[in-house]
Scaffold this active site. Structure first.
Site, mmCIF file in Angstrom:
data_model
loop_
_atom_site.group_PDB
_atom_site.id
_atom_site.type_symbol
_atom_site.label_atom_id
_atom_site.label_comp_id
_atom_site.label_asym_id
_atom_site.label_seq_id
_atom_site.Cartn_x
_atom_site.Cartn_y
_atom_site.Cartn_z
ATOM 1 C CG ASP A 57 1.043 4.242 4.510
ATOM 2 O OD1 ASP A 57 -0.076 3.883 4.079
ATOM 3 O OD2 ASP A 57 1.752 3.527 5.244
ATOM 4 C CG ASP B 186 9.170 1.782 13.122
ATOM 5 O OD1 ASP B 186 9.594 2.431 12.151
ATOM 6 O OD2 ASP B 186 8.278 0.903 13.016
ATOM 7 C CG ASP C 45 -0.198 -0.253 2.513
ATOM 8 O OD1 ASP C 45 1.034 -0.044 2.562
ATOM 9 O OD2 ASP C 45 -0.836 -0.665 3.497
#
Length: 550
Positions: free
Chosen positions: A169, A242, A167
């Site tokens: 983002d 992260d 996907d």
């Protein structure tokens, strides 16, 4: 016959007269618009104008029998009125566009219409044909509305590694409410992490989030993140992510990758590195331990030694996170055709010992001389099936728990199989936060395996008609699990092919009948080639239609 011909001639003449009258009216409007001020109006010739033998006060014959073959006149130039009707400022299209802009569509931050579309970049680092068109549209519309917007996260990482992103983002400096005002096909979701989902055809969703910053933590306090709605800048958003490979921004206008944390160098060296101190970042969100295993297995990355030590030290804190997030990250380990590599790496890191301690005794063959059938054999078969056709989440979890369930059934009496299997699955599903619907489906597909044929020629204690089994909603998942077990044991798909043909190729259609009781030892009376006996529906007890109530 003469009167019919005369009637047709009069009808045709009347039609031509009406057409000529319309043409004369158009010419009169054009002549009045072109005539200078003070000049007499130019009247067209015709029966109504009194020219060529016609006037309103003339004879009735002149009105009933109009002249055939009107004089062709040059078409006048369009007037301002007709120009406005065709394409001027007062056209319906412009009025409709103005109404849409008044509702907030195609408007910028200051309420003005969007700017011109951007130009295509020259020699981009990521070719535009590899990027989803709807994701490009979201970024460009936010840019035209006056916001900053970039592609971010896993899509940039996968494209740089030569893989196809799952996907796309988008990260922007627009708040969720402002994103909602730009895209009417969007919705704001999330409680801990509020963002906007932009919906497109085919169920496609472009996740659009606002730049965020890290919350300041007090000393000697719990570092677990429970709220993350502090908005920040582009640099702060990169630092709060992260891993360095997930903090790359791609600007579609300039065609360049924006790197604030050194993620480009880590991608080139195939290294997975944590942003900041791993001791603190893993305590903030322990799910990052599972995410590190998945990313390293998916992209072939080497985990940094400092990060690996911190993962092993804080692996017991994984269950501090919410169960839905833990379950979703567990399913991501099994998706994408990399389940075997992910679970093997999780075992090396010590993560598997915390999530699935029951699998430790099934990681190697039970006996030295036994065939090599272990959990990794099942996961390898699962990867083959996922790459070929895809399976449901229930089948992925069942393939991971298949060996423990078979071990429980092998160590107990046949009459205890149902109870022990149900208790074990309930314990695992409660620990992972599996929904009640999925846990019940998991129990059903495990119990159905006893009724399916085996390559050894033996069948289960009960034989169920294939047509009856095929009408079950969980039958497709049961056959997928049966194929995974067959591939893991001997790789012979003859039994799977036989069962699919008998079940799906049957012409029998009827009401769904209950399967034989799993508790009893009786076999089904119907054989595979016979049609199952239909039971007569029992009539409900109650007063008859003609009886009077007492």
């Amino acid at each position: 016959m003469d009167w019919i011909v005369e009637t047709l001639r009069r009808v045709r003449a009347l039609r031509d007269w009406r057409m000529s009258r319309r043409r004369r009216k158009r010419g009169e409007v054009g002549a009045r618009a072109q005539a200078p001020s003070g000049a007499p109006p130019v009247l067209p010739a015709g029966p109504e104008s009194g020219v060529n033998g016609g006037s309103r006060g003339g004879r009735s014959e002149d009105r009933l029998l109009p002249r055939i073959g009107p004089v062709e006149r040059p078409r006048p130039a369009p007037s301002r009125e007709s120009e406005g009707r065709r394409g001027g400022d007062s056209s319906r299209r412009d009025q409709r566009r103005g109404r849409d802009q008044g509702r907030g569509r195609d408007r910028g931050r200051d309420g003005r219409p969007l700017g011109p579309p951007p130009k295509l970049p020259v020699d981009p680092e990521i070719p535009l044909h590899l990027i989803d068109r709807d994701a490009l549209d979201v970024v460009r519309r936010l840019r035209r509305a006056g916001f900053r917007a970039y592609l971010v996260g896993g899509c940039v990482r996968d494209l740089r590694l030569g893989m196809t992103p799952k996907d796309f983002d988008v990260a922007t400096d627009a708040r969720p409410e402002e994103i909602r005002s730009v895209f009417r096909n969007s919705r704001i979701i999330g409680r801990r992490f509020r963002l906007a989902h932009v919906y497109f055809r085919g169920g496609k969703i472009i996740e659009t989030s606002t730049f965020r910053a890290n919350l300041p933590n007090e000393p000697d306090s719990d570092l677990l993140i429970r709220q993350d709605n502090v908005f920040g800048t582009e640099e702060e958003d990169a630092l709060r992510r992260d891993f360095t490979v997930n903090a790359l921004f791609y600007d579609v206008e300039t065609g360049r990758i924006i790197d604030h944390v050194g993620g480009r160098a880590d991608l080139e060296s195939r290294t997975l590195r944590m942003i900041g101190d791993p001791e603190i970042r893993l305590r903030e969100d322990p799910v990052r331990i599972i995410r590190a295993v998945r990313l390293a297995a998916k992209g072939g990355l080497a985990i940094e030694p400092v990060l690996l030590e911190s993962m092993q030290r804080h692996r017991q804190e994984i269950f501090r996170c919410s169960k839905p997030r833990l379950l979703e990250e567990t399913f991501k380990l099994l998706r994408g055709g990399q389940a075997e590599r992910s679970i093997r790496l999780g075992h090396e890191c010590g993560v598997l010992d915390v999530i699935f301690p029951e699998l430790l005794e099934h990681l190697t063959p039970s006996e030295p001389g036994a065939p090599e059938i272990d959990v990794f054999s099942y996961l390898s078969a699962l990867d083959r099936l996922v790459r070929r056709q895809g399976v449901s989440d229930t089948v992925m979890l069942a393939s991971l728990l298949s060996l423990p369930v078979r071990g429980i059934q092998a160590e107990s009496e046949p009459s205890q199989h149902l109870r022990l299997t149900t208790d074990y699955l309930a314990e695992v599903c409660t620990k992972l936060g599996v929904t009640r619907k999925m846990s019940e489906r998991l129990r059903q597909i495990f119990l159905v395996q006893r009724s399916l044929p085996r390559s050894s020629g033996k069948r289960g204690r009960r034989r169920v008609a294939p047509a009856v089994m095929a009408r079950r909603s969980y039958f497709e998942d049961a056959i997928d699990l049966f194929e995974i077990e067959t591939l893991a044991e001997n790789g012979d798909l003859e039994d799977v092919r036989f069962w699919r043909e008998r079940a799906y190729g049957s012409d029998e259609v009827g009401d769904e009948e209950p399967l034989p009781d799993e508790e009893s030892g009786e076999e089904s009376e119907s054989s595979e080639g016979e049609r199952p006996r239909r039971r007569r529906r029992r009539r409900r007890a109650g007063p008859r239609s003609g009886a009077k109530p007492a």
